[in-house]
Design an enzyme around this catalytic site. Structure first.
Site, mmCIF file in Angstrom:
data_model
loop_
_atom_site.group_PDB
_atom_site.id
_atom_site.type_symbol
_atom_site.label_atom_id
_atom_site.label_comp_id
_atom_site.label_asym_id
_atom_site.label_seq_id
_atom_site.Cartn_x
_atom_site.Cartn_y
_atom_site.Cartn_z
ATOM 1 N N HIS A 48 -81.458 8.686 -32.079
ATOM 2 C CA HIS A 48 -82.569 9.517 -32.559
ATOM 3 C C HIS A 48 -83.912 9.054 -32.005
ATOM 4 C CE1 HIS A 48 -80.246 12.182 -35.017
ATOM 5 N NE2 HIS A 48 -79.620 11.164 -35.588
ATOM 6 N N ARG A 73 -77.697 1.347 -30.633
ATOM 7 C CA ARG A 73 -76.967 2.581 -30.937
ATOM 8 C C ARG A 73 -77.102 3.515 -29.749
ATOM 9 N NH1 ARG A 73 -77.589 6.346 -36.289
ATOM 10 N NH2 ARG A 73 -79.739 6.603 -35.581
ATOM 11 N N ASP A 87 -73.975 -3.330 -19.883
ATOM 12 C CA ASP A 87 -74.480 -4.036 -18.702
ATOM 13 C C ASP A 87 -75.905 -4.556 -18.908
ATOM 14 O OD1 ASP A 87 -72.055 -3.630 -17.514
ATOM 15 O OD2 ASP A 87 -72.775 -2.351 -15.893
ATOM 16 N N GLU A 152 -69.762 10.056 -40.131
ATOM 17 C CA GLU A 152 -70.900 10.756 -40.740
ATOM 18 C C GLU A 152 -70.705 12.268 -40.701
ATOM 19 O OE1 GLU A 152 -74.445 9.475 -38.678
ATOM 20 O OE2 GLU A 152 -73.524 9.573 -36.718
ATOM 21 N N ASP A 178 -76.483 12.271 -41.884
ATOM 22 C CA ASP A 178 -75.601 13.248 -41.245
ATOM 23 C C ASP A 178 -74.437 13.629 -42.150
ATOM 24 O OD1 ASP A 178 -76.571 13.983 -38.594
ATOM 25 O OD2 ASP A 178 -76.463 11.850 -38.183
HETATM 26 C C1 3PY Z 1 -77.415 8.754 -40.762
HETATM 27 O O1 3PY Z 1 -77.804 8.524 -41.931
HETATM 28 O O2 3PY Z 1 -76.954 9.826 -40.369
HETATM 29 C C2 3PY Z 1 -77.494 7.686 -39.790
HETATM 30 O O3 3PY Z 1 -76.991 7.813 -38.713
HETATM 31 C C3 3PY Z 1 -78.212 6.443 -40.204
HETATM 32 O O4 3PY Z 1 -77.634 5.345 -39.729
HETATM 33 MG MG MG Z 2 -76.515 9.792 -38.230
#
Ligand code: 3PY
Ligand code: MG
Length: 250
Positions: A48, A73, A87, A152, A178
């Site tokens: 994000h 991430r 890498d 998620e 999510d």
């Molecule tokens: C979410 O809450 O969707 C996330 O990815 C937070 O880590």
């Molecule tokens: Mg998320």
């Protein structure tokens, strides 16, 4: 030069609760401030926040200088993305939106050099191997890589037992925003019914023999630890700056 020991992986496998900060601002300075703040780890977000490997590489160096374990991430768990962040020296890699055991297997394979997987061998181009200063990096790297897979979505929840049971996965991490959106709680992320499902998910992940994690607001941290969470993300740099600016504004 030696291959870096992944202290975050060691702590997760030992079951020690780890509280970390998400870094979304792409700022070396804020990364250094967070790196000195005492978190168990800092995660550089490329999902994000902009996915910019050159910036991420600087932030990884900053966190190494602070002595704070790092994680990255990725925006998506595709081979070429995983290869790039490995890498540049990321050892703990969080992958969003995992929905099947097959996807989990593919992520593990992409993170490991042959014969255990099919990560490409970068040689002297890589920060991970000291740009060639660590010739035994390919022999030692696989043991230090730690994939953390995010569940998620409703589809991910349905497959959580096989995802958490996948060989080589150190942690399954719930993304409440999510997951909440997919389950009908998009505008009610603190609804107890959502957190009941997350609590249940923590138990299922642990029952599969995997560590569990979650992004969690302060008032739910204790309950999530009781539910079995080992990896807690306790906030983001952007949210902290936003809150502090709003508090300071006239
Ligand atoms: C979410 O809450 O969707 C996330 O990815 C937070 O880590
Ligand atoms: Mg998320």
């Amino acid at each position: 030069m030696k291959t870096k020991i992944n202290r975050l992986k060691e702590a997760i496998l030992a079951g020690r609760v780890q509280k970390g900060m998400f870094l979304t601002l792409g700022s070396d300075t804020v990364t250094e401030i967070a790196g000195h703040a005492g978190f168990d780890f800092c995660l550089i977000d490329g999902e994000h926040a902009p996915y910019d490997p050159v910036q991420m590489r600087r932030q990884l160096s900053v966190l190494d200088a602070c002595g704070t374990p790092s994680a990255v991430r990725v925006p998506v768990g595709e081979d070429w993305v995983l290869k790039q962040v490995l890498d540049i020296g990321a050892q703990t890699i969080m992958v969003p939106m995992v929905e099947s055991g097959a996807q989990a297997d593919a992520i593990v394979a992409a993170c490991r050099y042959p014969p255990d997987g099919h990560r490409g061998v970068g040689g002297a181009t890589m920060r991970a191997g000291g740009y060639g200063a660590n010739p035994i990096y390919p022999a030692e790297a696989n043991a230090q890589i730690s994939p953390i897979l995010q569940v998620e979505s409703a589809a991910g929840l349905a497959a959580i037992d096989e995802i958490a049971g996948t060989d080589g996965i150190d942690c399954v991490f719930i993304g409440p925003a999510d997951l909440g959106a997919d389950l009908g709680f998009r505008d009610a992320l603190d609804d107890q019914a959502l957190w009941d499902q997350i609590t249940d998910a923590m138990g299922r992940i642990r029952a599969a023999g995997c560590a569990a994690g979650v992004f969690v607001p302060p008032h739910r941290q204790e309950a999530m630890i009781e539910a079995g969470a080992t990896v807690l993300s306790v906030g983001s740099d952007a949210a902290i700056v936003t809150r502090a600016m709003a508090d300071a504004a006239p």
